[in-house]
Design a protein around this motif. Structure first.
Motif, PDB file in Angstrom:
ATOM      1  N   GLU A  10       4.391  -2.550  -6.848  1.00 55.06           N
ATOM      2  CA  GLU A  10       2.974  -2.246  -7.049  1.00 55.06           C
ATOM      3  C   GLU A  10       2.282  -2.316  -5.696  1.00 55.06           C
ATOM      4  OE1 GLU A  10      -0.821  -3.536  -9.818  1.00 55.06           O
ATOM      5  OE2 GLU A  10       0.801  -4.977  -9.535  1.00 55.06           O
ATOM      6  N   GLN A  12      -1.469  -2.162  -4.070  1.00 55.82           N
ATOM      7  CA  GLN A  12      -2.899  -2.213  -4.375  1.00 55.82           C
ATOM      8  C   GLN A  12      -3.694  -2.147  -3.078  1.00 55.82           C
ATOM      9  OE1 GLN A  12      -3.936  -5.225  -7.524  1.00 55.82           O
ATOM     10  NE2 GLN A  12      -1.915  -5.969  -6.902  1.00 55.82           N
ATOM     11  N   LYS A  13      -4.783  -1.383  -3.123  1.00 55.47           N
ATOM     12  CA  LYS A  13      -5.646  -1.243  -1.953  1.00 55.47           C
ATOM     13  C   LYS A  13      -7.070  -1.613  -2.321  1.00 55.47           C
ATOM     14  CE  LYS A  13      -2.875   2.380   0.153  1.00 55.47           C
ATOM     15  NZ  LYS A  13      -2.884   3.689   0.789  1.00 55.47           N
ATOM     16  N   LYS A  76      -3.490  -3.661   2.328  1.00 54.37           N
ATOM     17  CA  LYS A  76      -2.920  -3.418   1.003  1.00 54.37           C
ATOM     18  C   LYS A  76      -2.012  -4.580   0.625  1.00 54.37           C
ATOM     19  CE  LYS A  76       0.811  -0.529   2.785  1.00 54.37           C
ATOM     20  NZ  LYS A  76       1.406   0.800   2.780  1.00 54.37           N
ATOM     21  N   ASN A 138      -4.664 -11.511  -3.889  1.00 52.48           N
ATOM     22  CA  ASN A 138      -5.283 -10.564  -4.800  1.00 52.48           C
ATOM     23  C   ASN A 138      -6.172  -9.585  -4.059  1.00 52.48           C
ATOM     24  OD1 ASN A 138      -7.468 -12.199  -4.217  1.00 52.48           O
ATOM     25  ND2 ASN A 138      -7.534 -13.154  -6.214  1.00 52.48           N
ATOM     26  N   SER A 159      -2.591  -8.465 -10.005  1.00 48.26           N
ATOM     27  CA  SER A 159      -1.865  -7.255 -10.387  1.00 48.26           C
ATOM     28  C   SER A 159      -2.689  -6.435 -11.365  1.00 48.26           C
ATOM     29  CB  SER A 159      -0.524  -7.630 -11.027  1.00 48.26           C
ATOM     30  OG  SER A 159       0.152  -6.478 -11.479  1.00 48.26           O
ATOM     31  N   GLN A 160      -2.589  -5.123 -11.232  1.00 48.31           N
ATOM     32  CA  GLN A 160      -3.180  -4.219 -12.215  1.00 48.31           C
ATOM     33  C   GLN A 160      -2.199  -3.980 -13.366  1.00 48.31           C
ATOM     34  OE1 GLN A 160      -6.452  -3.351 -11.676  1.00 48.31           O
ATOM     35  NE2 GLN A 160      -6.122  -4.729  -9.944  1.00 48.31           N
TER      36      GLN A 160
END
Length: 179
Positions: A10, A12-13, A76, A138, A159-160
């Motif tokens: 995963e 994430q930005k 990220k 996060n 986490s998404q």
């Protein structure tokens, strides 16, 4: 040696619209104020200061804000589950992945948390309760996977896709037990 078999990944930005509006508006306001101040340098309100020093000191604020914007834009959080552990990399703060081997993980669970109340916000944060034994990685949101290590440390990974992350950990740990 790191296991290259990735079961889950995963990336994430920082893409919260409110954060970007706040940062860009701040940059516009500070820059506008400083430009107005520089324009007024020719007036009699400048008190015996070197104009070059004033211009440099006025440029510091916008340059710092611009650096923060660029840093956040390129930062990220990459989370991976491999057969030997959970890997975390928060660029540009980590040069390489941080590995949490399954042998050090006592338990894990998907959970909803309060980023501000529990950790003081987003990013790489140390928890209010437990000090340096409680850390969060996060980017946004309020869901993640809580890892409890055998030495008592608690690591929260935002986490998404927390259920998918837990399923990947479960799959990797069951394979390592079998193999």
């Amino acid at each position: 040696m790191c296991d290259s078999n990735v079961l889950f990944q995963e990336i994430q930005k920082q893409r919260q619209w409110w954060l970007w509006i706040l940062l860009i508006c701040s940059l516009i306001i500070v820059t506008s104020y400083n430009i107005a101040t520089i324009i007024s340098l020719n007036s009699k309100t400048v008190y015996h200061q070197n104009p070059a020093e004033v211009i440099i000191s006025l440029a510091i604020g916008p340059v710092i804000l611009l650096a923060v914007i660029i840093l956040l834009y390129y930062s990220k959080l990459v989370t991976e589950v491999r057969y030997d552990g959970v890997y975390i990399r928060y660029t540009p703060f980590h040069r390489s992945f941080r590995c949490l081997p399954f042998s050090e993980i006592e338990s894990y669970e998907a959970r909803t948390y309060s980023p501000i109340a529990e950790y003081g916000g987003w990013g790489i944060r140390w928890g209010w309760k437990g000090g340096n034994r409680n850390i969060a990685y996060n980017v946004s949101g309020n869901k993640g996977v809580q890892l409890v290590l055998k030495d008592g440390r608690r690591i929260l990974i935002g986490s998404q896709k927390p259920e998918e992350l837990v399923a990947a950990i479960k799959s990797a740990t069951s394979r390592s037990i079998e193999g």
